[in-house]
Enzyme design. Structure first.
Site, PDB file in Angstrom:
ATOM      1  CG  ASP A  32       5.020   4.726   2.867  1.00 28.06           C
ATOM      2  OD1 ASP A  32       3.999   4.395   3.446  1.00 28.06           O
ATOM      3  OD2 ASP A  32       5.511   4.035   1.907  1.00 28.06           O
ATOM      4  CG  ASP A  41      -3.468   8.741   5.878  1.00 32.83           C
ATOM      5  OD1 ASP A  41      -3.612   8.664   4.585  1.00 32.83           O
ATOM      6  OD2 ASP A  41      -4.519   8.603   6.803  1.00 32.83           O
ATOM      7  CG  LEU A  42       0.723  10.993   0.892  1.00 31.70           C
ATOM      8  CD1 LEU A  42       1.651  10.308  -0.328  1.00 31.70           C
ATOM      9  CD2 LEU A  42       0.879  12.731   1.038  1.00 31.70           C
ATOM     10  N   GLY A  71       0.203   3.950  -3.256  1.00 33.92           N
ATOM     11  CA  GLY A  71      -1.051   3.854  -3.751  1.00 33.92           C
ATOM     12  C   GLY A  71      -1.574   2.603  -3.173  1.00 33.92           C
ATOM     13  CB  SER A 114      -2.098   0.407 -12.743  1.00 36.54           C
ATOM     14  OG  SER A 114      -2.680  -0.878 -13.051  1.00 36.54           O
ATOM     15  CE1 TYR A 153      -4.653   0.304  -7.740  1.00 41.47           C
ATOM     16  CE2 TYR A 153      -4.806  -0.812 -10.041  1.00 41.47           C
ATOM     17  CZ  TYR A 153      -3.912  -0.354  -9.031  1.00 41.47           C
ATOM     18  OH  TYR A 153      -2.737  -0.414  -9.223  1.00 41.47           O
TER      19      TYR A 153
HETATM   20  P1  NAD Z   1       2.836  -1.669  -1.718  1.00 42.67           P
HETATM   21  O1  NAD Z   1       1.392  -1.786  -0.790  1.00 42.67           O
HETATM   22  O2  NAD Z   1       3.812  -2.498  -1.616  1.00 42.67           O
HETATM   23  O3  NAD Z   1       3.203  -0.219  -1.428  1.00 42.67           O
HETATM   24  C1  NAD Z   1       2.376   0.717  -1.295  1.00 42.67           C
HETATM   25  C2  NAD Z   1       3.146   2.074  -0.482  1.00 42.67           C
HETATM   26  O4  NAD Z   1       2.090   3.100  -0.299  1.00 42.67           O
HETATM   27  C3  NAD Z   1       2.996   1.389   0.886  1.00 42.67           C
HETATM   28  O5  NAD Z   1       4.467   1.644   1.419  1.00 42.67           O
HETATM   29  C4  NAD Z   1       2.078   2.255   1.649  1.00 42.67           C
HETATM   30  O6  NAD Z   1       2.428   2.302   3.004  1.00 42.67           O
HETATM   31  C5  NAD Z   1       2.022   3.639   0.840  1.00 42.67           C
HETATM   32  N1  NAD Z   1       0.608   4.074   1.112  1.00 42.67           N
HETATM   33  C6  NAD Z   1      -0.701   3.418   1.084  1.00 42.67           C
HETATM   34  N2  NAD Z   1      -1.375   4.526   1.308  1.00 42.67           N
HETATM   35  C7  NAD Z   1      -0.854   5.466   1.772  1.00 42.67           C
HETATM   36  C8  NAD Z   1      -1.119   6.716   2.398  1.00 42.67           C
HETATM   37  N3  NAD Z   1      -2.382   7.083   2.620  1.00 42.67           N
HETATM   38  N4  NAD Z   1      -0.240   7.612   2.920  1.00 42.67           N
HETATM   39  C9  NAD Z   1       1.124   7.391   2.247  1.00 42.67           C
HETATM   40  N5  NAD Z   1       1.571   6.236   1.620  1.00 42.67           N
HETATM   41  C10 NAD Z   1       0.595   5.180   1.730  1.00 42.67           C
HETATM   42  O7  NAD Z   1       2.237  -1.631  -3.306  1.00 42.67           O
HETATM   43  P2  NAD Z   1       2.832  -1.546  -4.621  1.00 42.67           P
HETATM   44  O8  NAD Z   1       2.510  -2.853  -5.404  1.00 42.67           O
HETATM   45  O9  NAD Z   1       4.635  -1.484  -4.409  1.00 42.67           O
HETATM   46  O10 NAD Z   1       2.280  -0.221  -5.121  1.00 42.67           O
HETATM   47  C11 NAD Z   1       2.965   0.912  -5.522  1.00 42.67           C
HETATM   48  C12 NAD Z   1       2.183   1.462  -6.751  1.00 42.67           C
HETATM   49  O11 NAD Z   1       2.444   0.856  -7.861  1.00 42.67           O
HETATM   50  C13 NAD Z   1       0.854   1.579  -6.484  1.00 42.67           C
HETATM   51  O12 NAD Z   1       0.441   3.006  -6.875  1.00 42.67           O
HETATM   52  C14 NAD Z   1       0.286   0.730  -6.997  1.00 42.67           C
HETATM   53  O13 NAD Z   1      -1.192   1.119  -7.413  1.00 42.67           O
HETATM   54  C15 NAD Z   1       0.968   0.617  -8.486  1.00 42.67           C
HETATM   55  N6  NAD Z   1       0.989  -0.377  -9.070  1.00 42.67           N
HETATM   56  C16 NAD Z   1       1.072  -1.785  -8.682  1.00 42.67           C
HETATM   57  C17 NAD Z   1       1.092  -2.903  -9.407  1.00 42.67           C
HETATM   58  C18 NAD Z   1       1.216  -4.146  -8.636  1.00 42.67           C
HETATM   59  O14 NAD Z   1       0.887  -5.109  -9.180  1.00 42.67           O
HETATM   60  N7  NAD Z   1       1.929  -4.340  -7.607  1.00 42.67           N
HETATM   61  C19 NAD Z   1       0.395  -2.869 -10.443  1.00 42.67           C
HETATM   62  C20 NAD Z   1       0.261  -1.925 -11.244  1.00 42.67           C
HETATM   63  C21 NAD Z   1       0.370  -0.530 -10.405  1.00 42.67           C
END
Ligand code: NAD
Length: 255
Positions: A32, A41-42, A71, A114, A153
């Site tokens: 992360d 930083d991915l 994400g 998603s 997205y």
């Molecule tokens: P979140 O923001 O709580 O967690 C996302 C994590 O990804 C964070 O820890 C962040 O630091 C990390 N991240 C972001 N950019 C990064 C980078 N450049 N390099 C390394 N790490 C990075 O969000 P979440 O809701 O837990 O999302 C997790 C996954 O679930 C994502 O892929 C998101 O698209 C997907 N998703 C979420 C939802 C929702 O409603 N929360 C719905 C569908 C899909």
């Protein structure tokens, strides 16, 4: 003890996945921006390569699991970030870690997609073709020009889902399972930011699943933990929605 890499492990769904897999006895190598075993930083190609190199150093005997969860959502400061983190980082990690997974025990990889991926299915969206074609710079430019973060997205999640499906025949032959979990709305910082956004907040708040609520990260993590376990040994190339019935409601005849 199986060793599993989890990206995005510091928050939301990724953090819950980390916990669920640890509860099942996995050793987790989290990736992360911060708060993880490997900080990277991915969104940056050279950082992805550093991660891949470091994992080859740390896991010479192989890797048993990979969960690509990192994400960014529609509120990302730059739409280019959405395609880089949600799609191209996953492409790079699947490609760069396949050899390690092939050496693992009951290896399994999983991509967090998603339910939004279905919004652009079958629609003429040049960005989707560029993502699938693999030109990251062009995709970043197109994402910025499109100026519709929700379409960017959805395209990033659609492309990454198609990628996993297209890879699954070859990965199956290599003995590595590869699946996609497609969550609906889940209460995380990402979702909270979307709900509060002045441009998208209303639409996000009104996009309510038949179950009448958003999910919690643990409800996604328990599915991921199952899919990553030998209990799911014949589940491969699948896209499984965990969305409170959203996909069934919007596309009842598509399965
Ligand atoms: P979140 O923001 O709580 O967690 C996302 C994590 O990804 C964070 O820890 C962040 O630091 C990390 N991240 C972001 N950019 C990064 C980078 N450049 N390099 C390394 N790490 C990075 O969000 P979440 O809701 O837990 O999302 C997790 C996954 O679930 C994502 O892929 C998101 O698209 C997907 N998703 C979420 C939802 C929702 O409603 N929360 C719905 C569908 C899909």
């Amino acid at each position: 003890m199986p060793t599993t890499v989890v990206t995005g492990c510091a928050s939301g769904i990724g953090r819950a996945i980390r916990q669920a897999l640890e509860d099942q006895g996995h050793r987790i190598i989290g990736i992360d921006l911060e708060g993880s075993e490997i900080q990277a930083d991915l969104s940056q190609p050279h950082e992805r390569q550093r991660v891949i190199d470091e994992l080859h150093d740390r896991c010479k005997d192989g890797l048993d699991g990979l969960v690509c969860c990192a994400g960014v959502g529609v509120t990302a400061p730059d739409p280019g970030l959405i395609v880089s983190v949600n799609h191209f980082a996953v492409v790079a990690l699947l490609d760069g870690l396949q050899d390690l997974l092939a050496k693992g025990k009951h290896p399994a990889a999983l991509v967090i997609g998603s339910v939004a991926a279905t919004h652009v299915l079958g629609k003429p969206l040049p960005l989707l073709d560029t993502l699938v074609g693999g030109d990251e710079e062009a995709a970043r430019v197109q994402a910025r020009e499109l100026d519709q973060p929700s379409a960017v997205y959805a395209a990033s999640k659609c492309a990454v889902t198609r990628l996993a499906r297209r890879l699954s025949p070859a990965w199956g032959k290599a003995g590595i399972r590869l699946n996609v979990v497609a969550p609906g709305a889940v209460e995380t910082p990402l979702h909270q930011a979307s709900k509060e956004d002045p441009r998208f907040g209303k639409a996000v708040r009104e996009f309510v699943a038949p179950m009448g609520r958003a999910g919690i990260p643990e409800e996604i993590a328990s599915l991921v933990a199952f899919l990553q376990s030998p209990l799911a040994s014949f589940i491969h190339g699948a896209v499984i929605h965990a969305d409170g019935g959203m996909d069934a409601m919007t596309r009842p005849d598509a399965f």
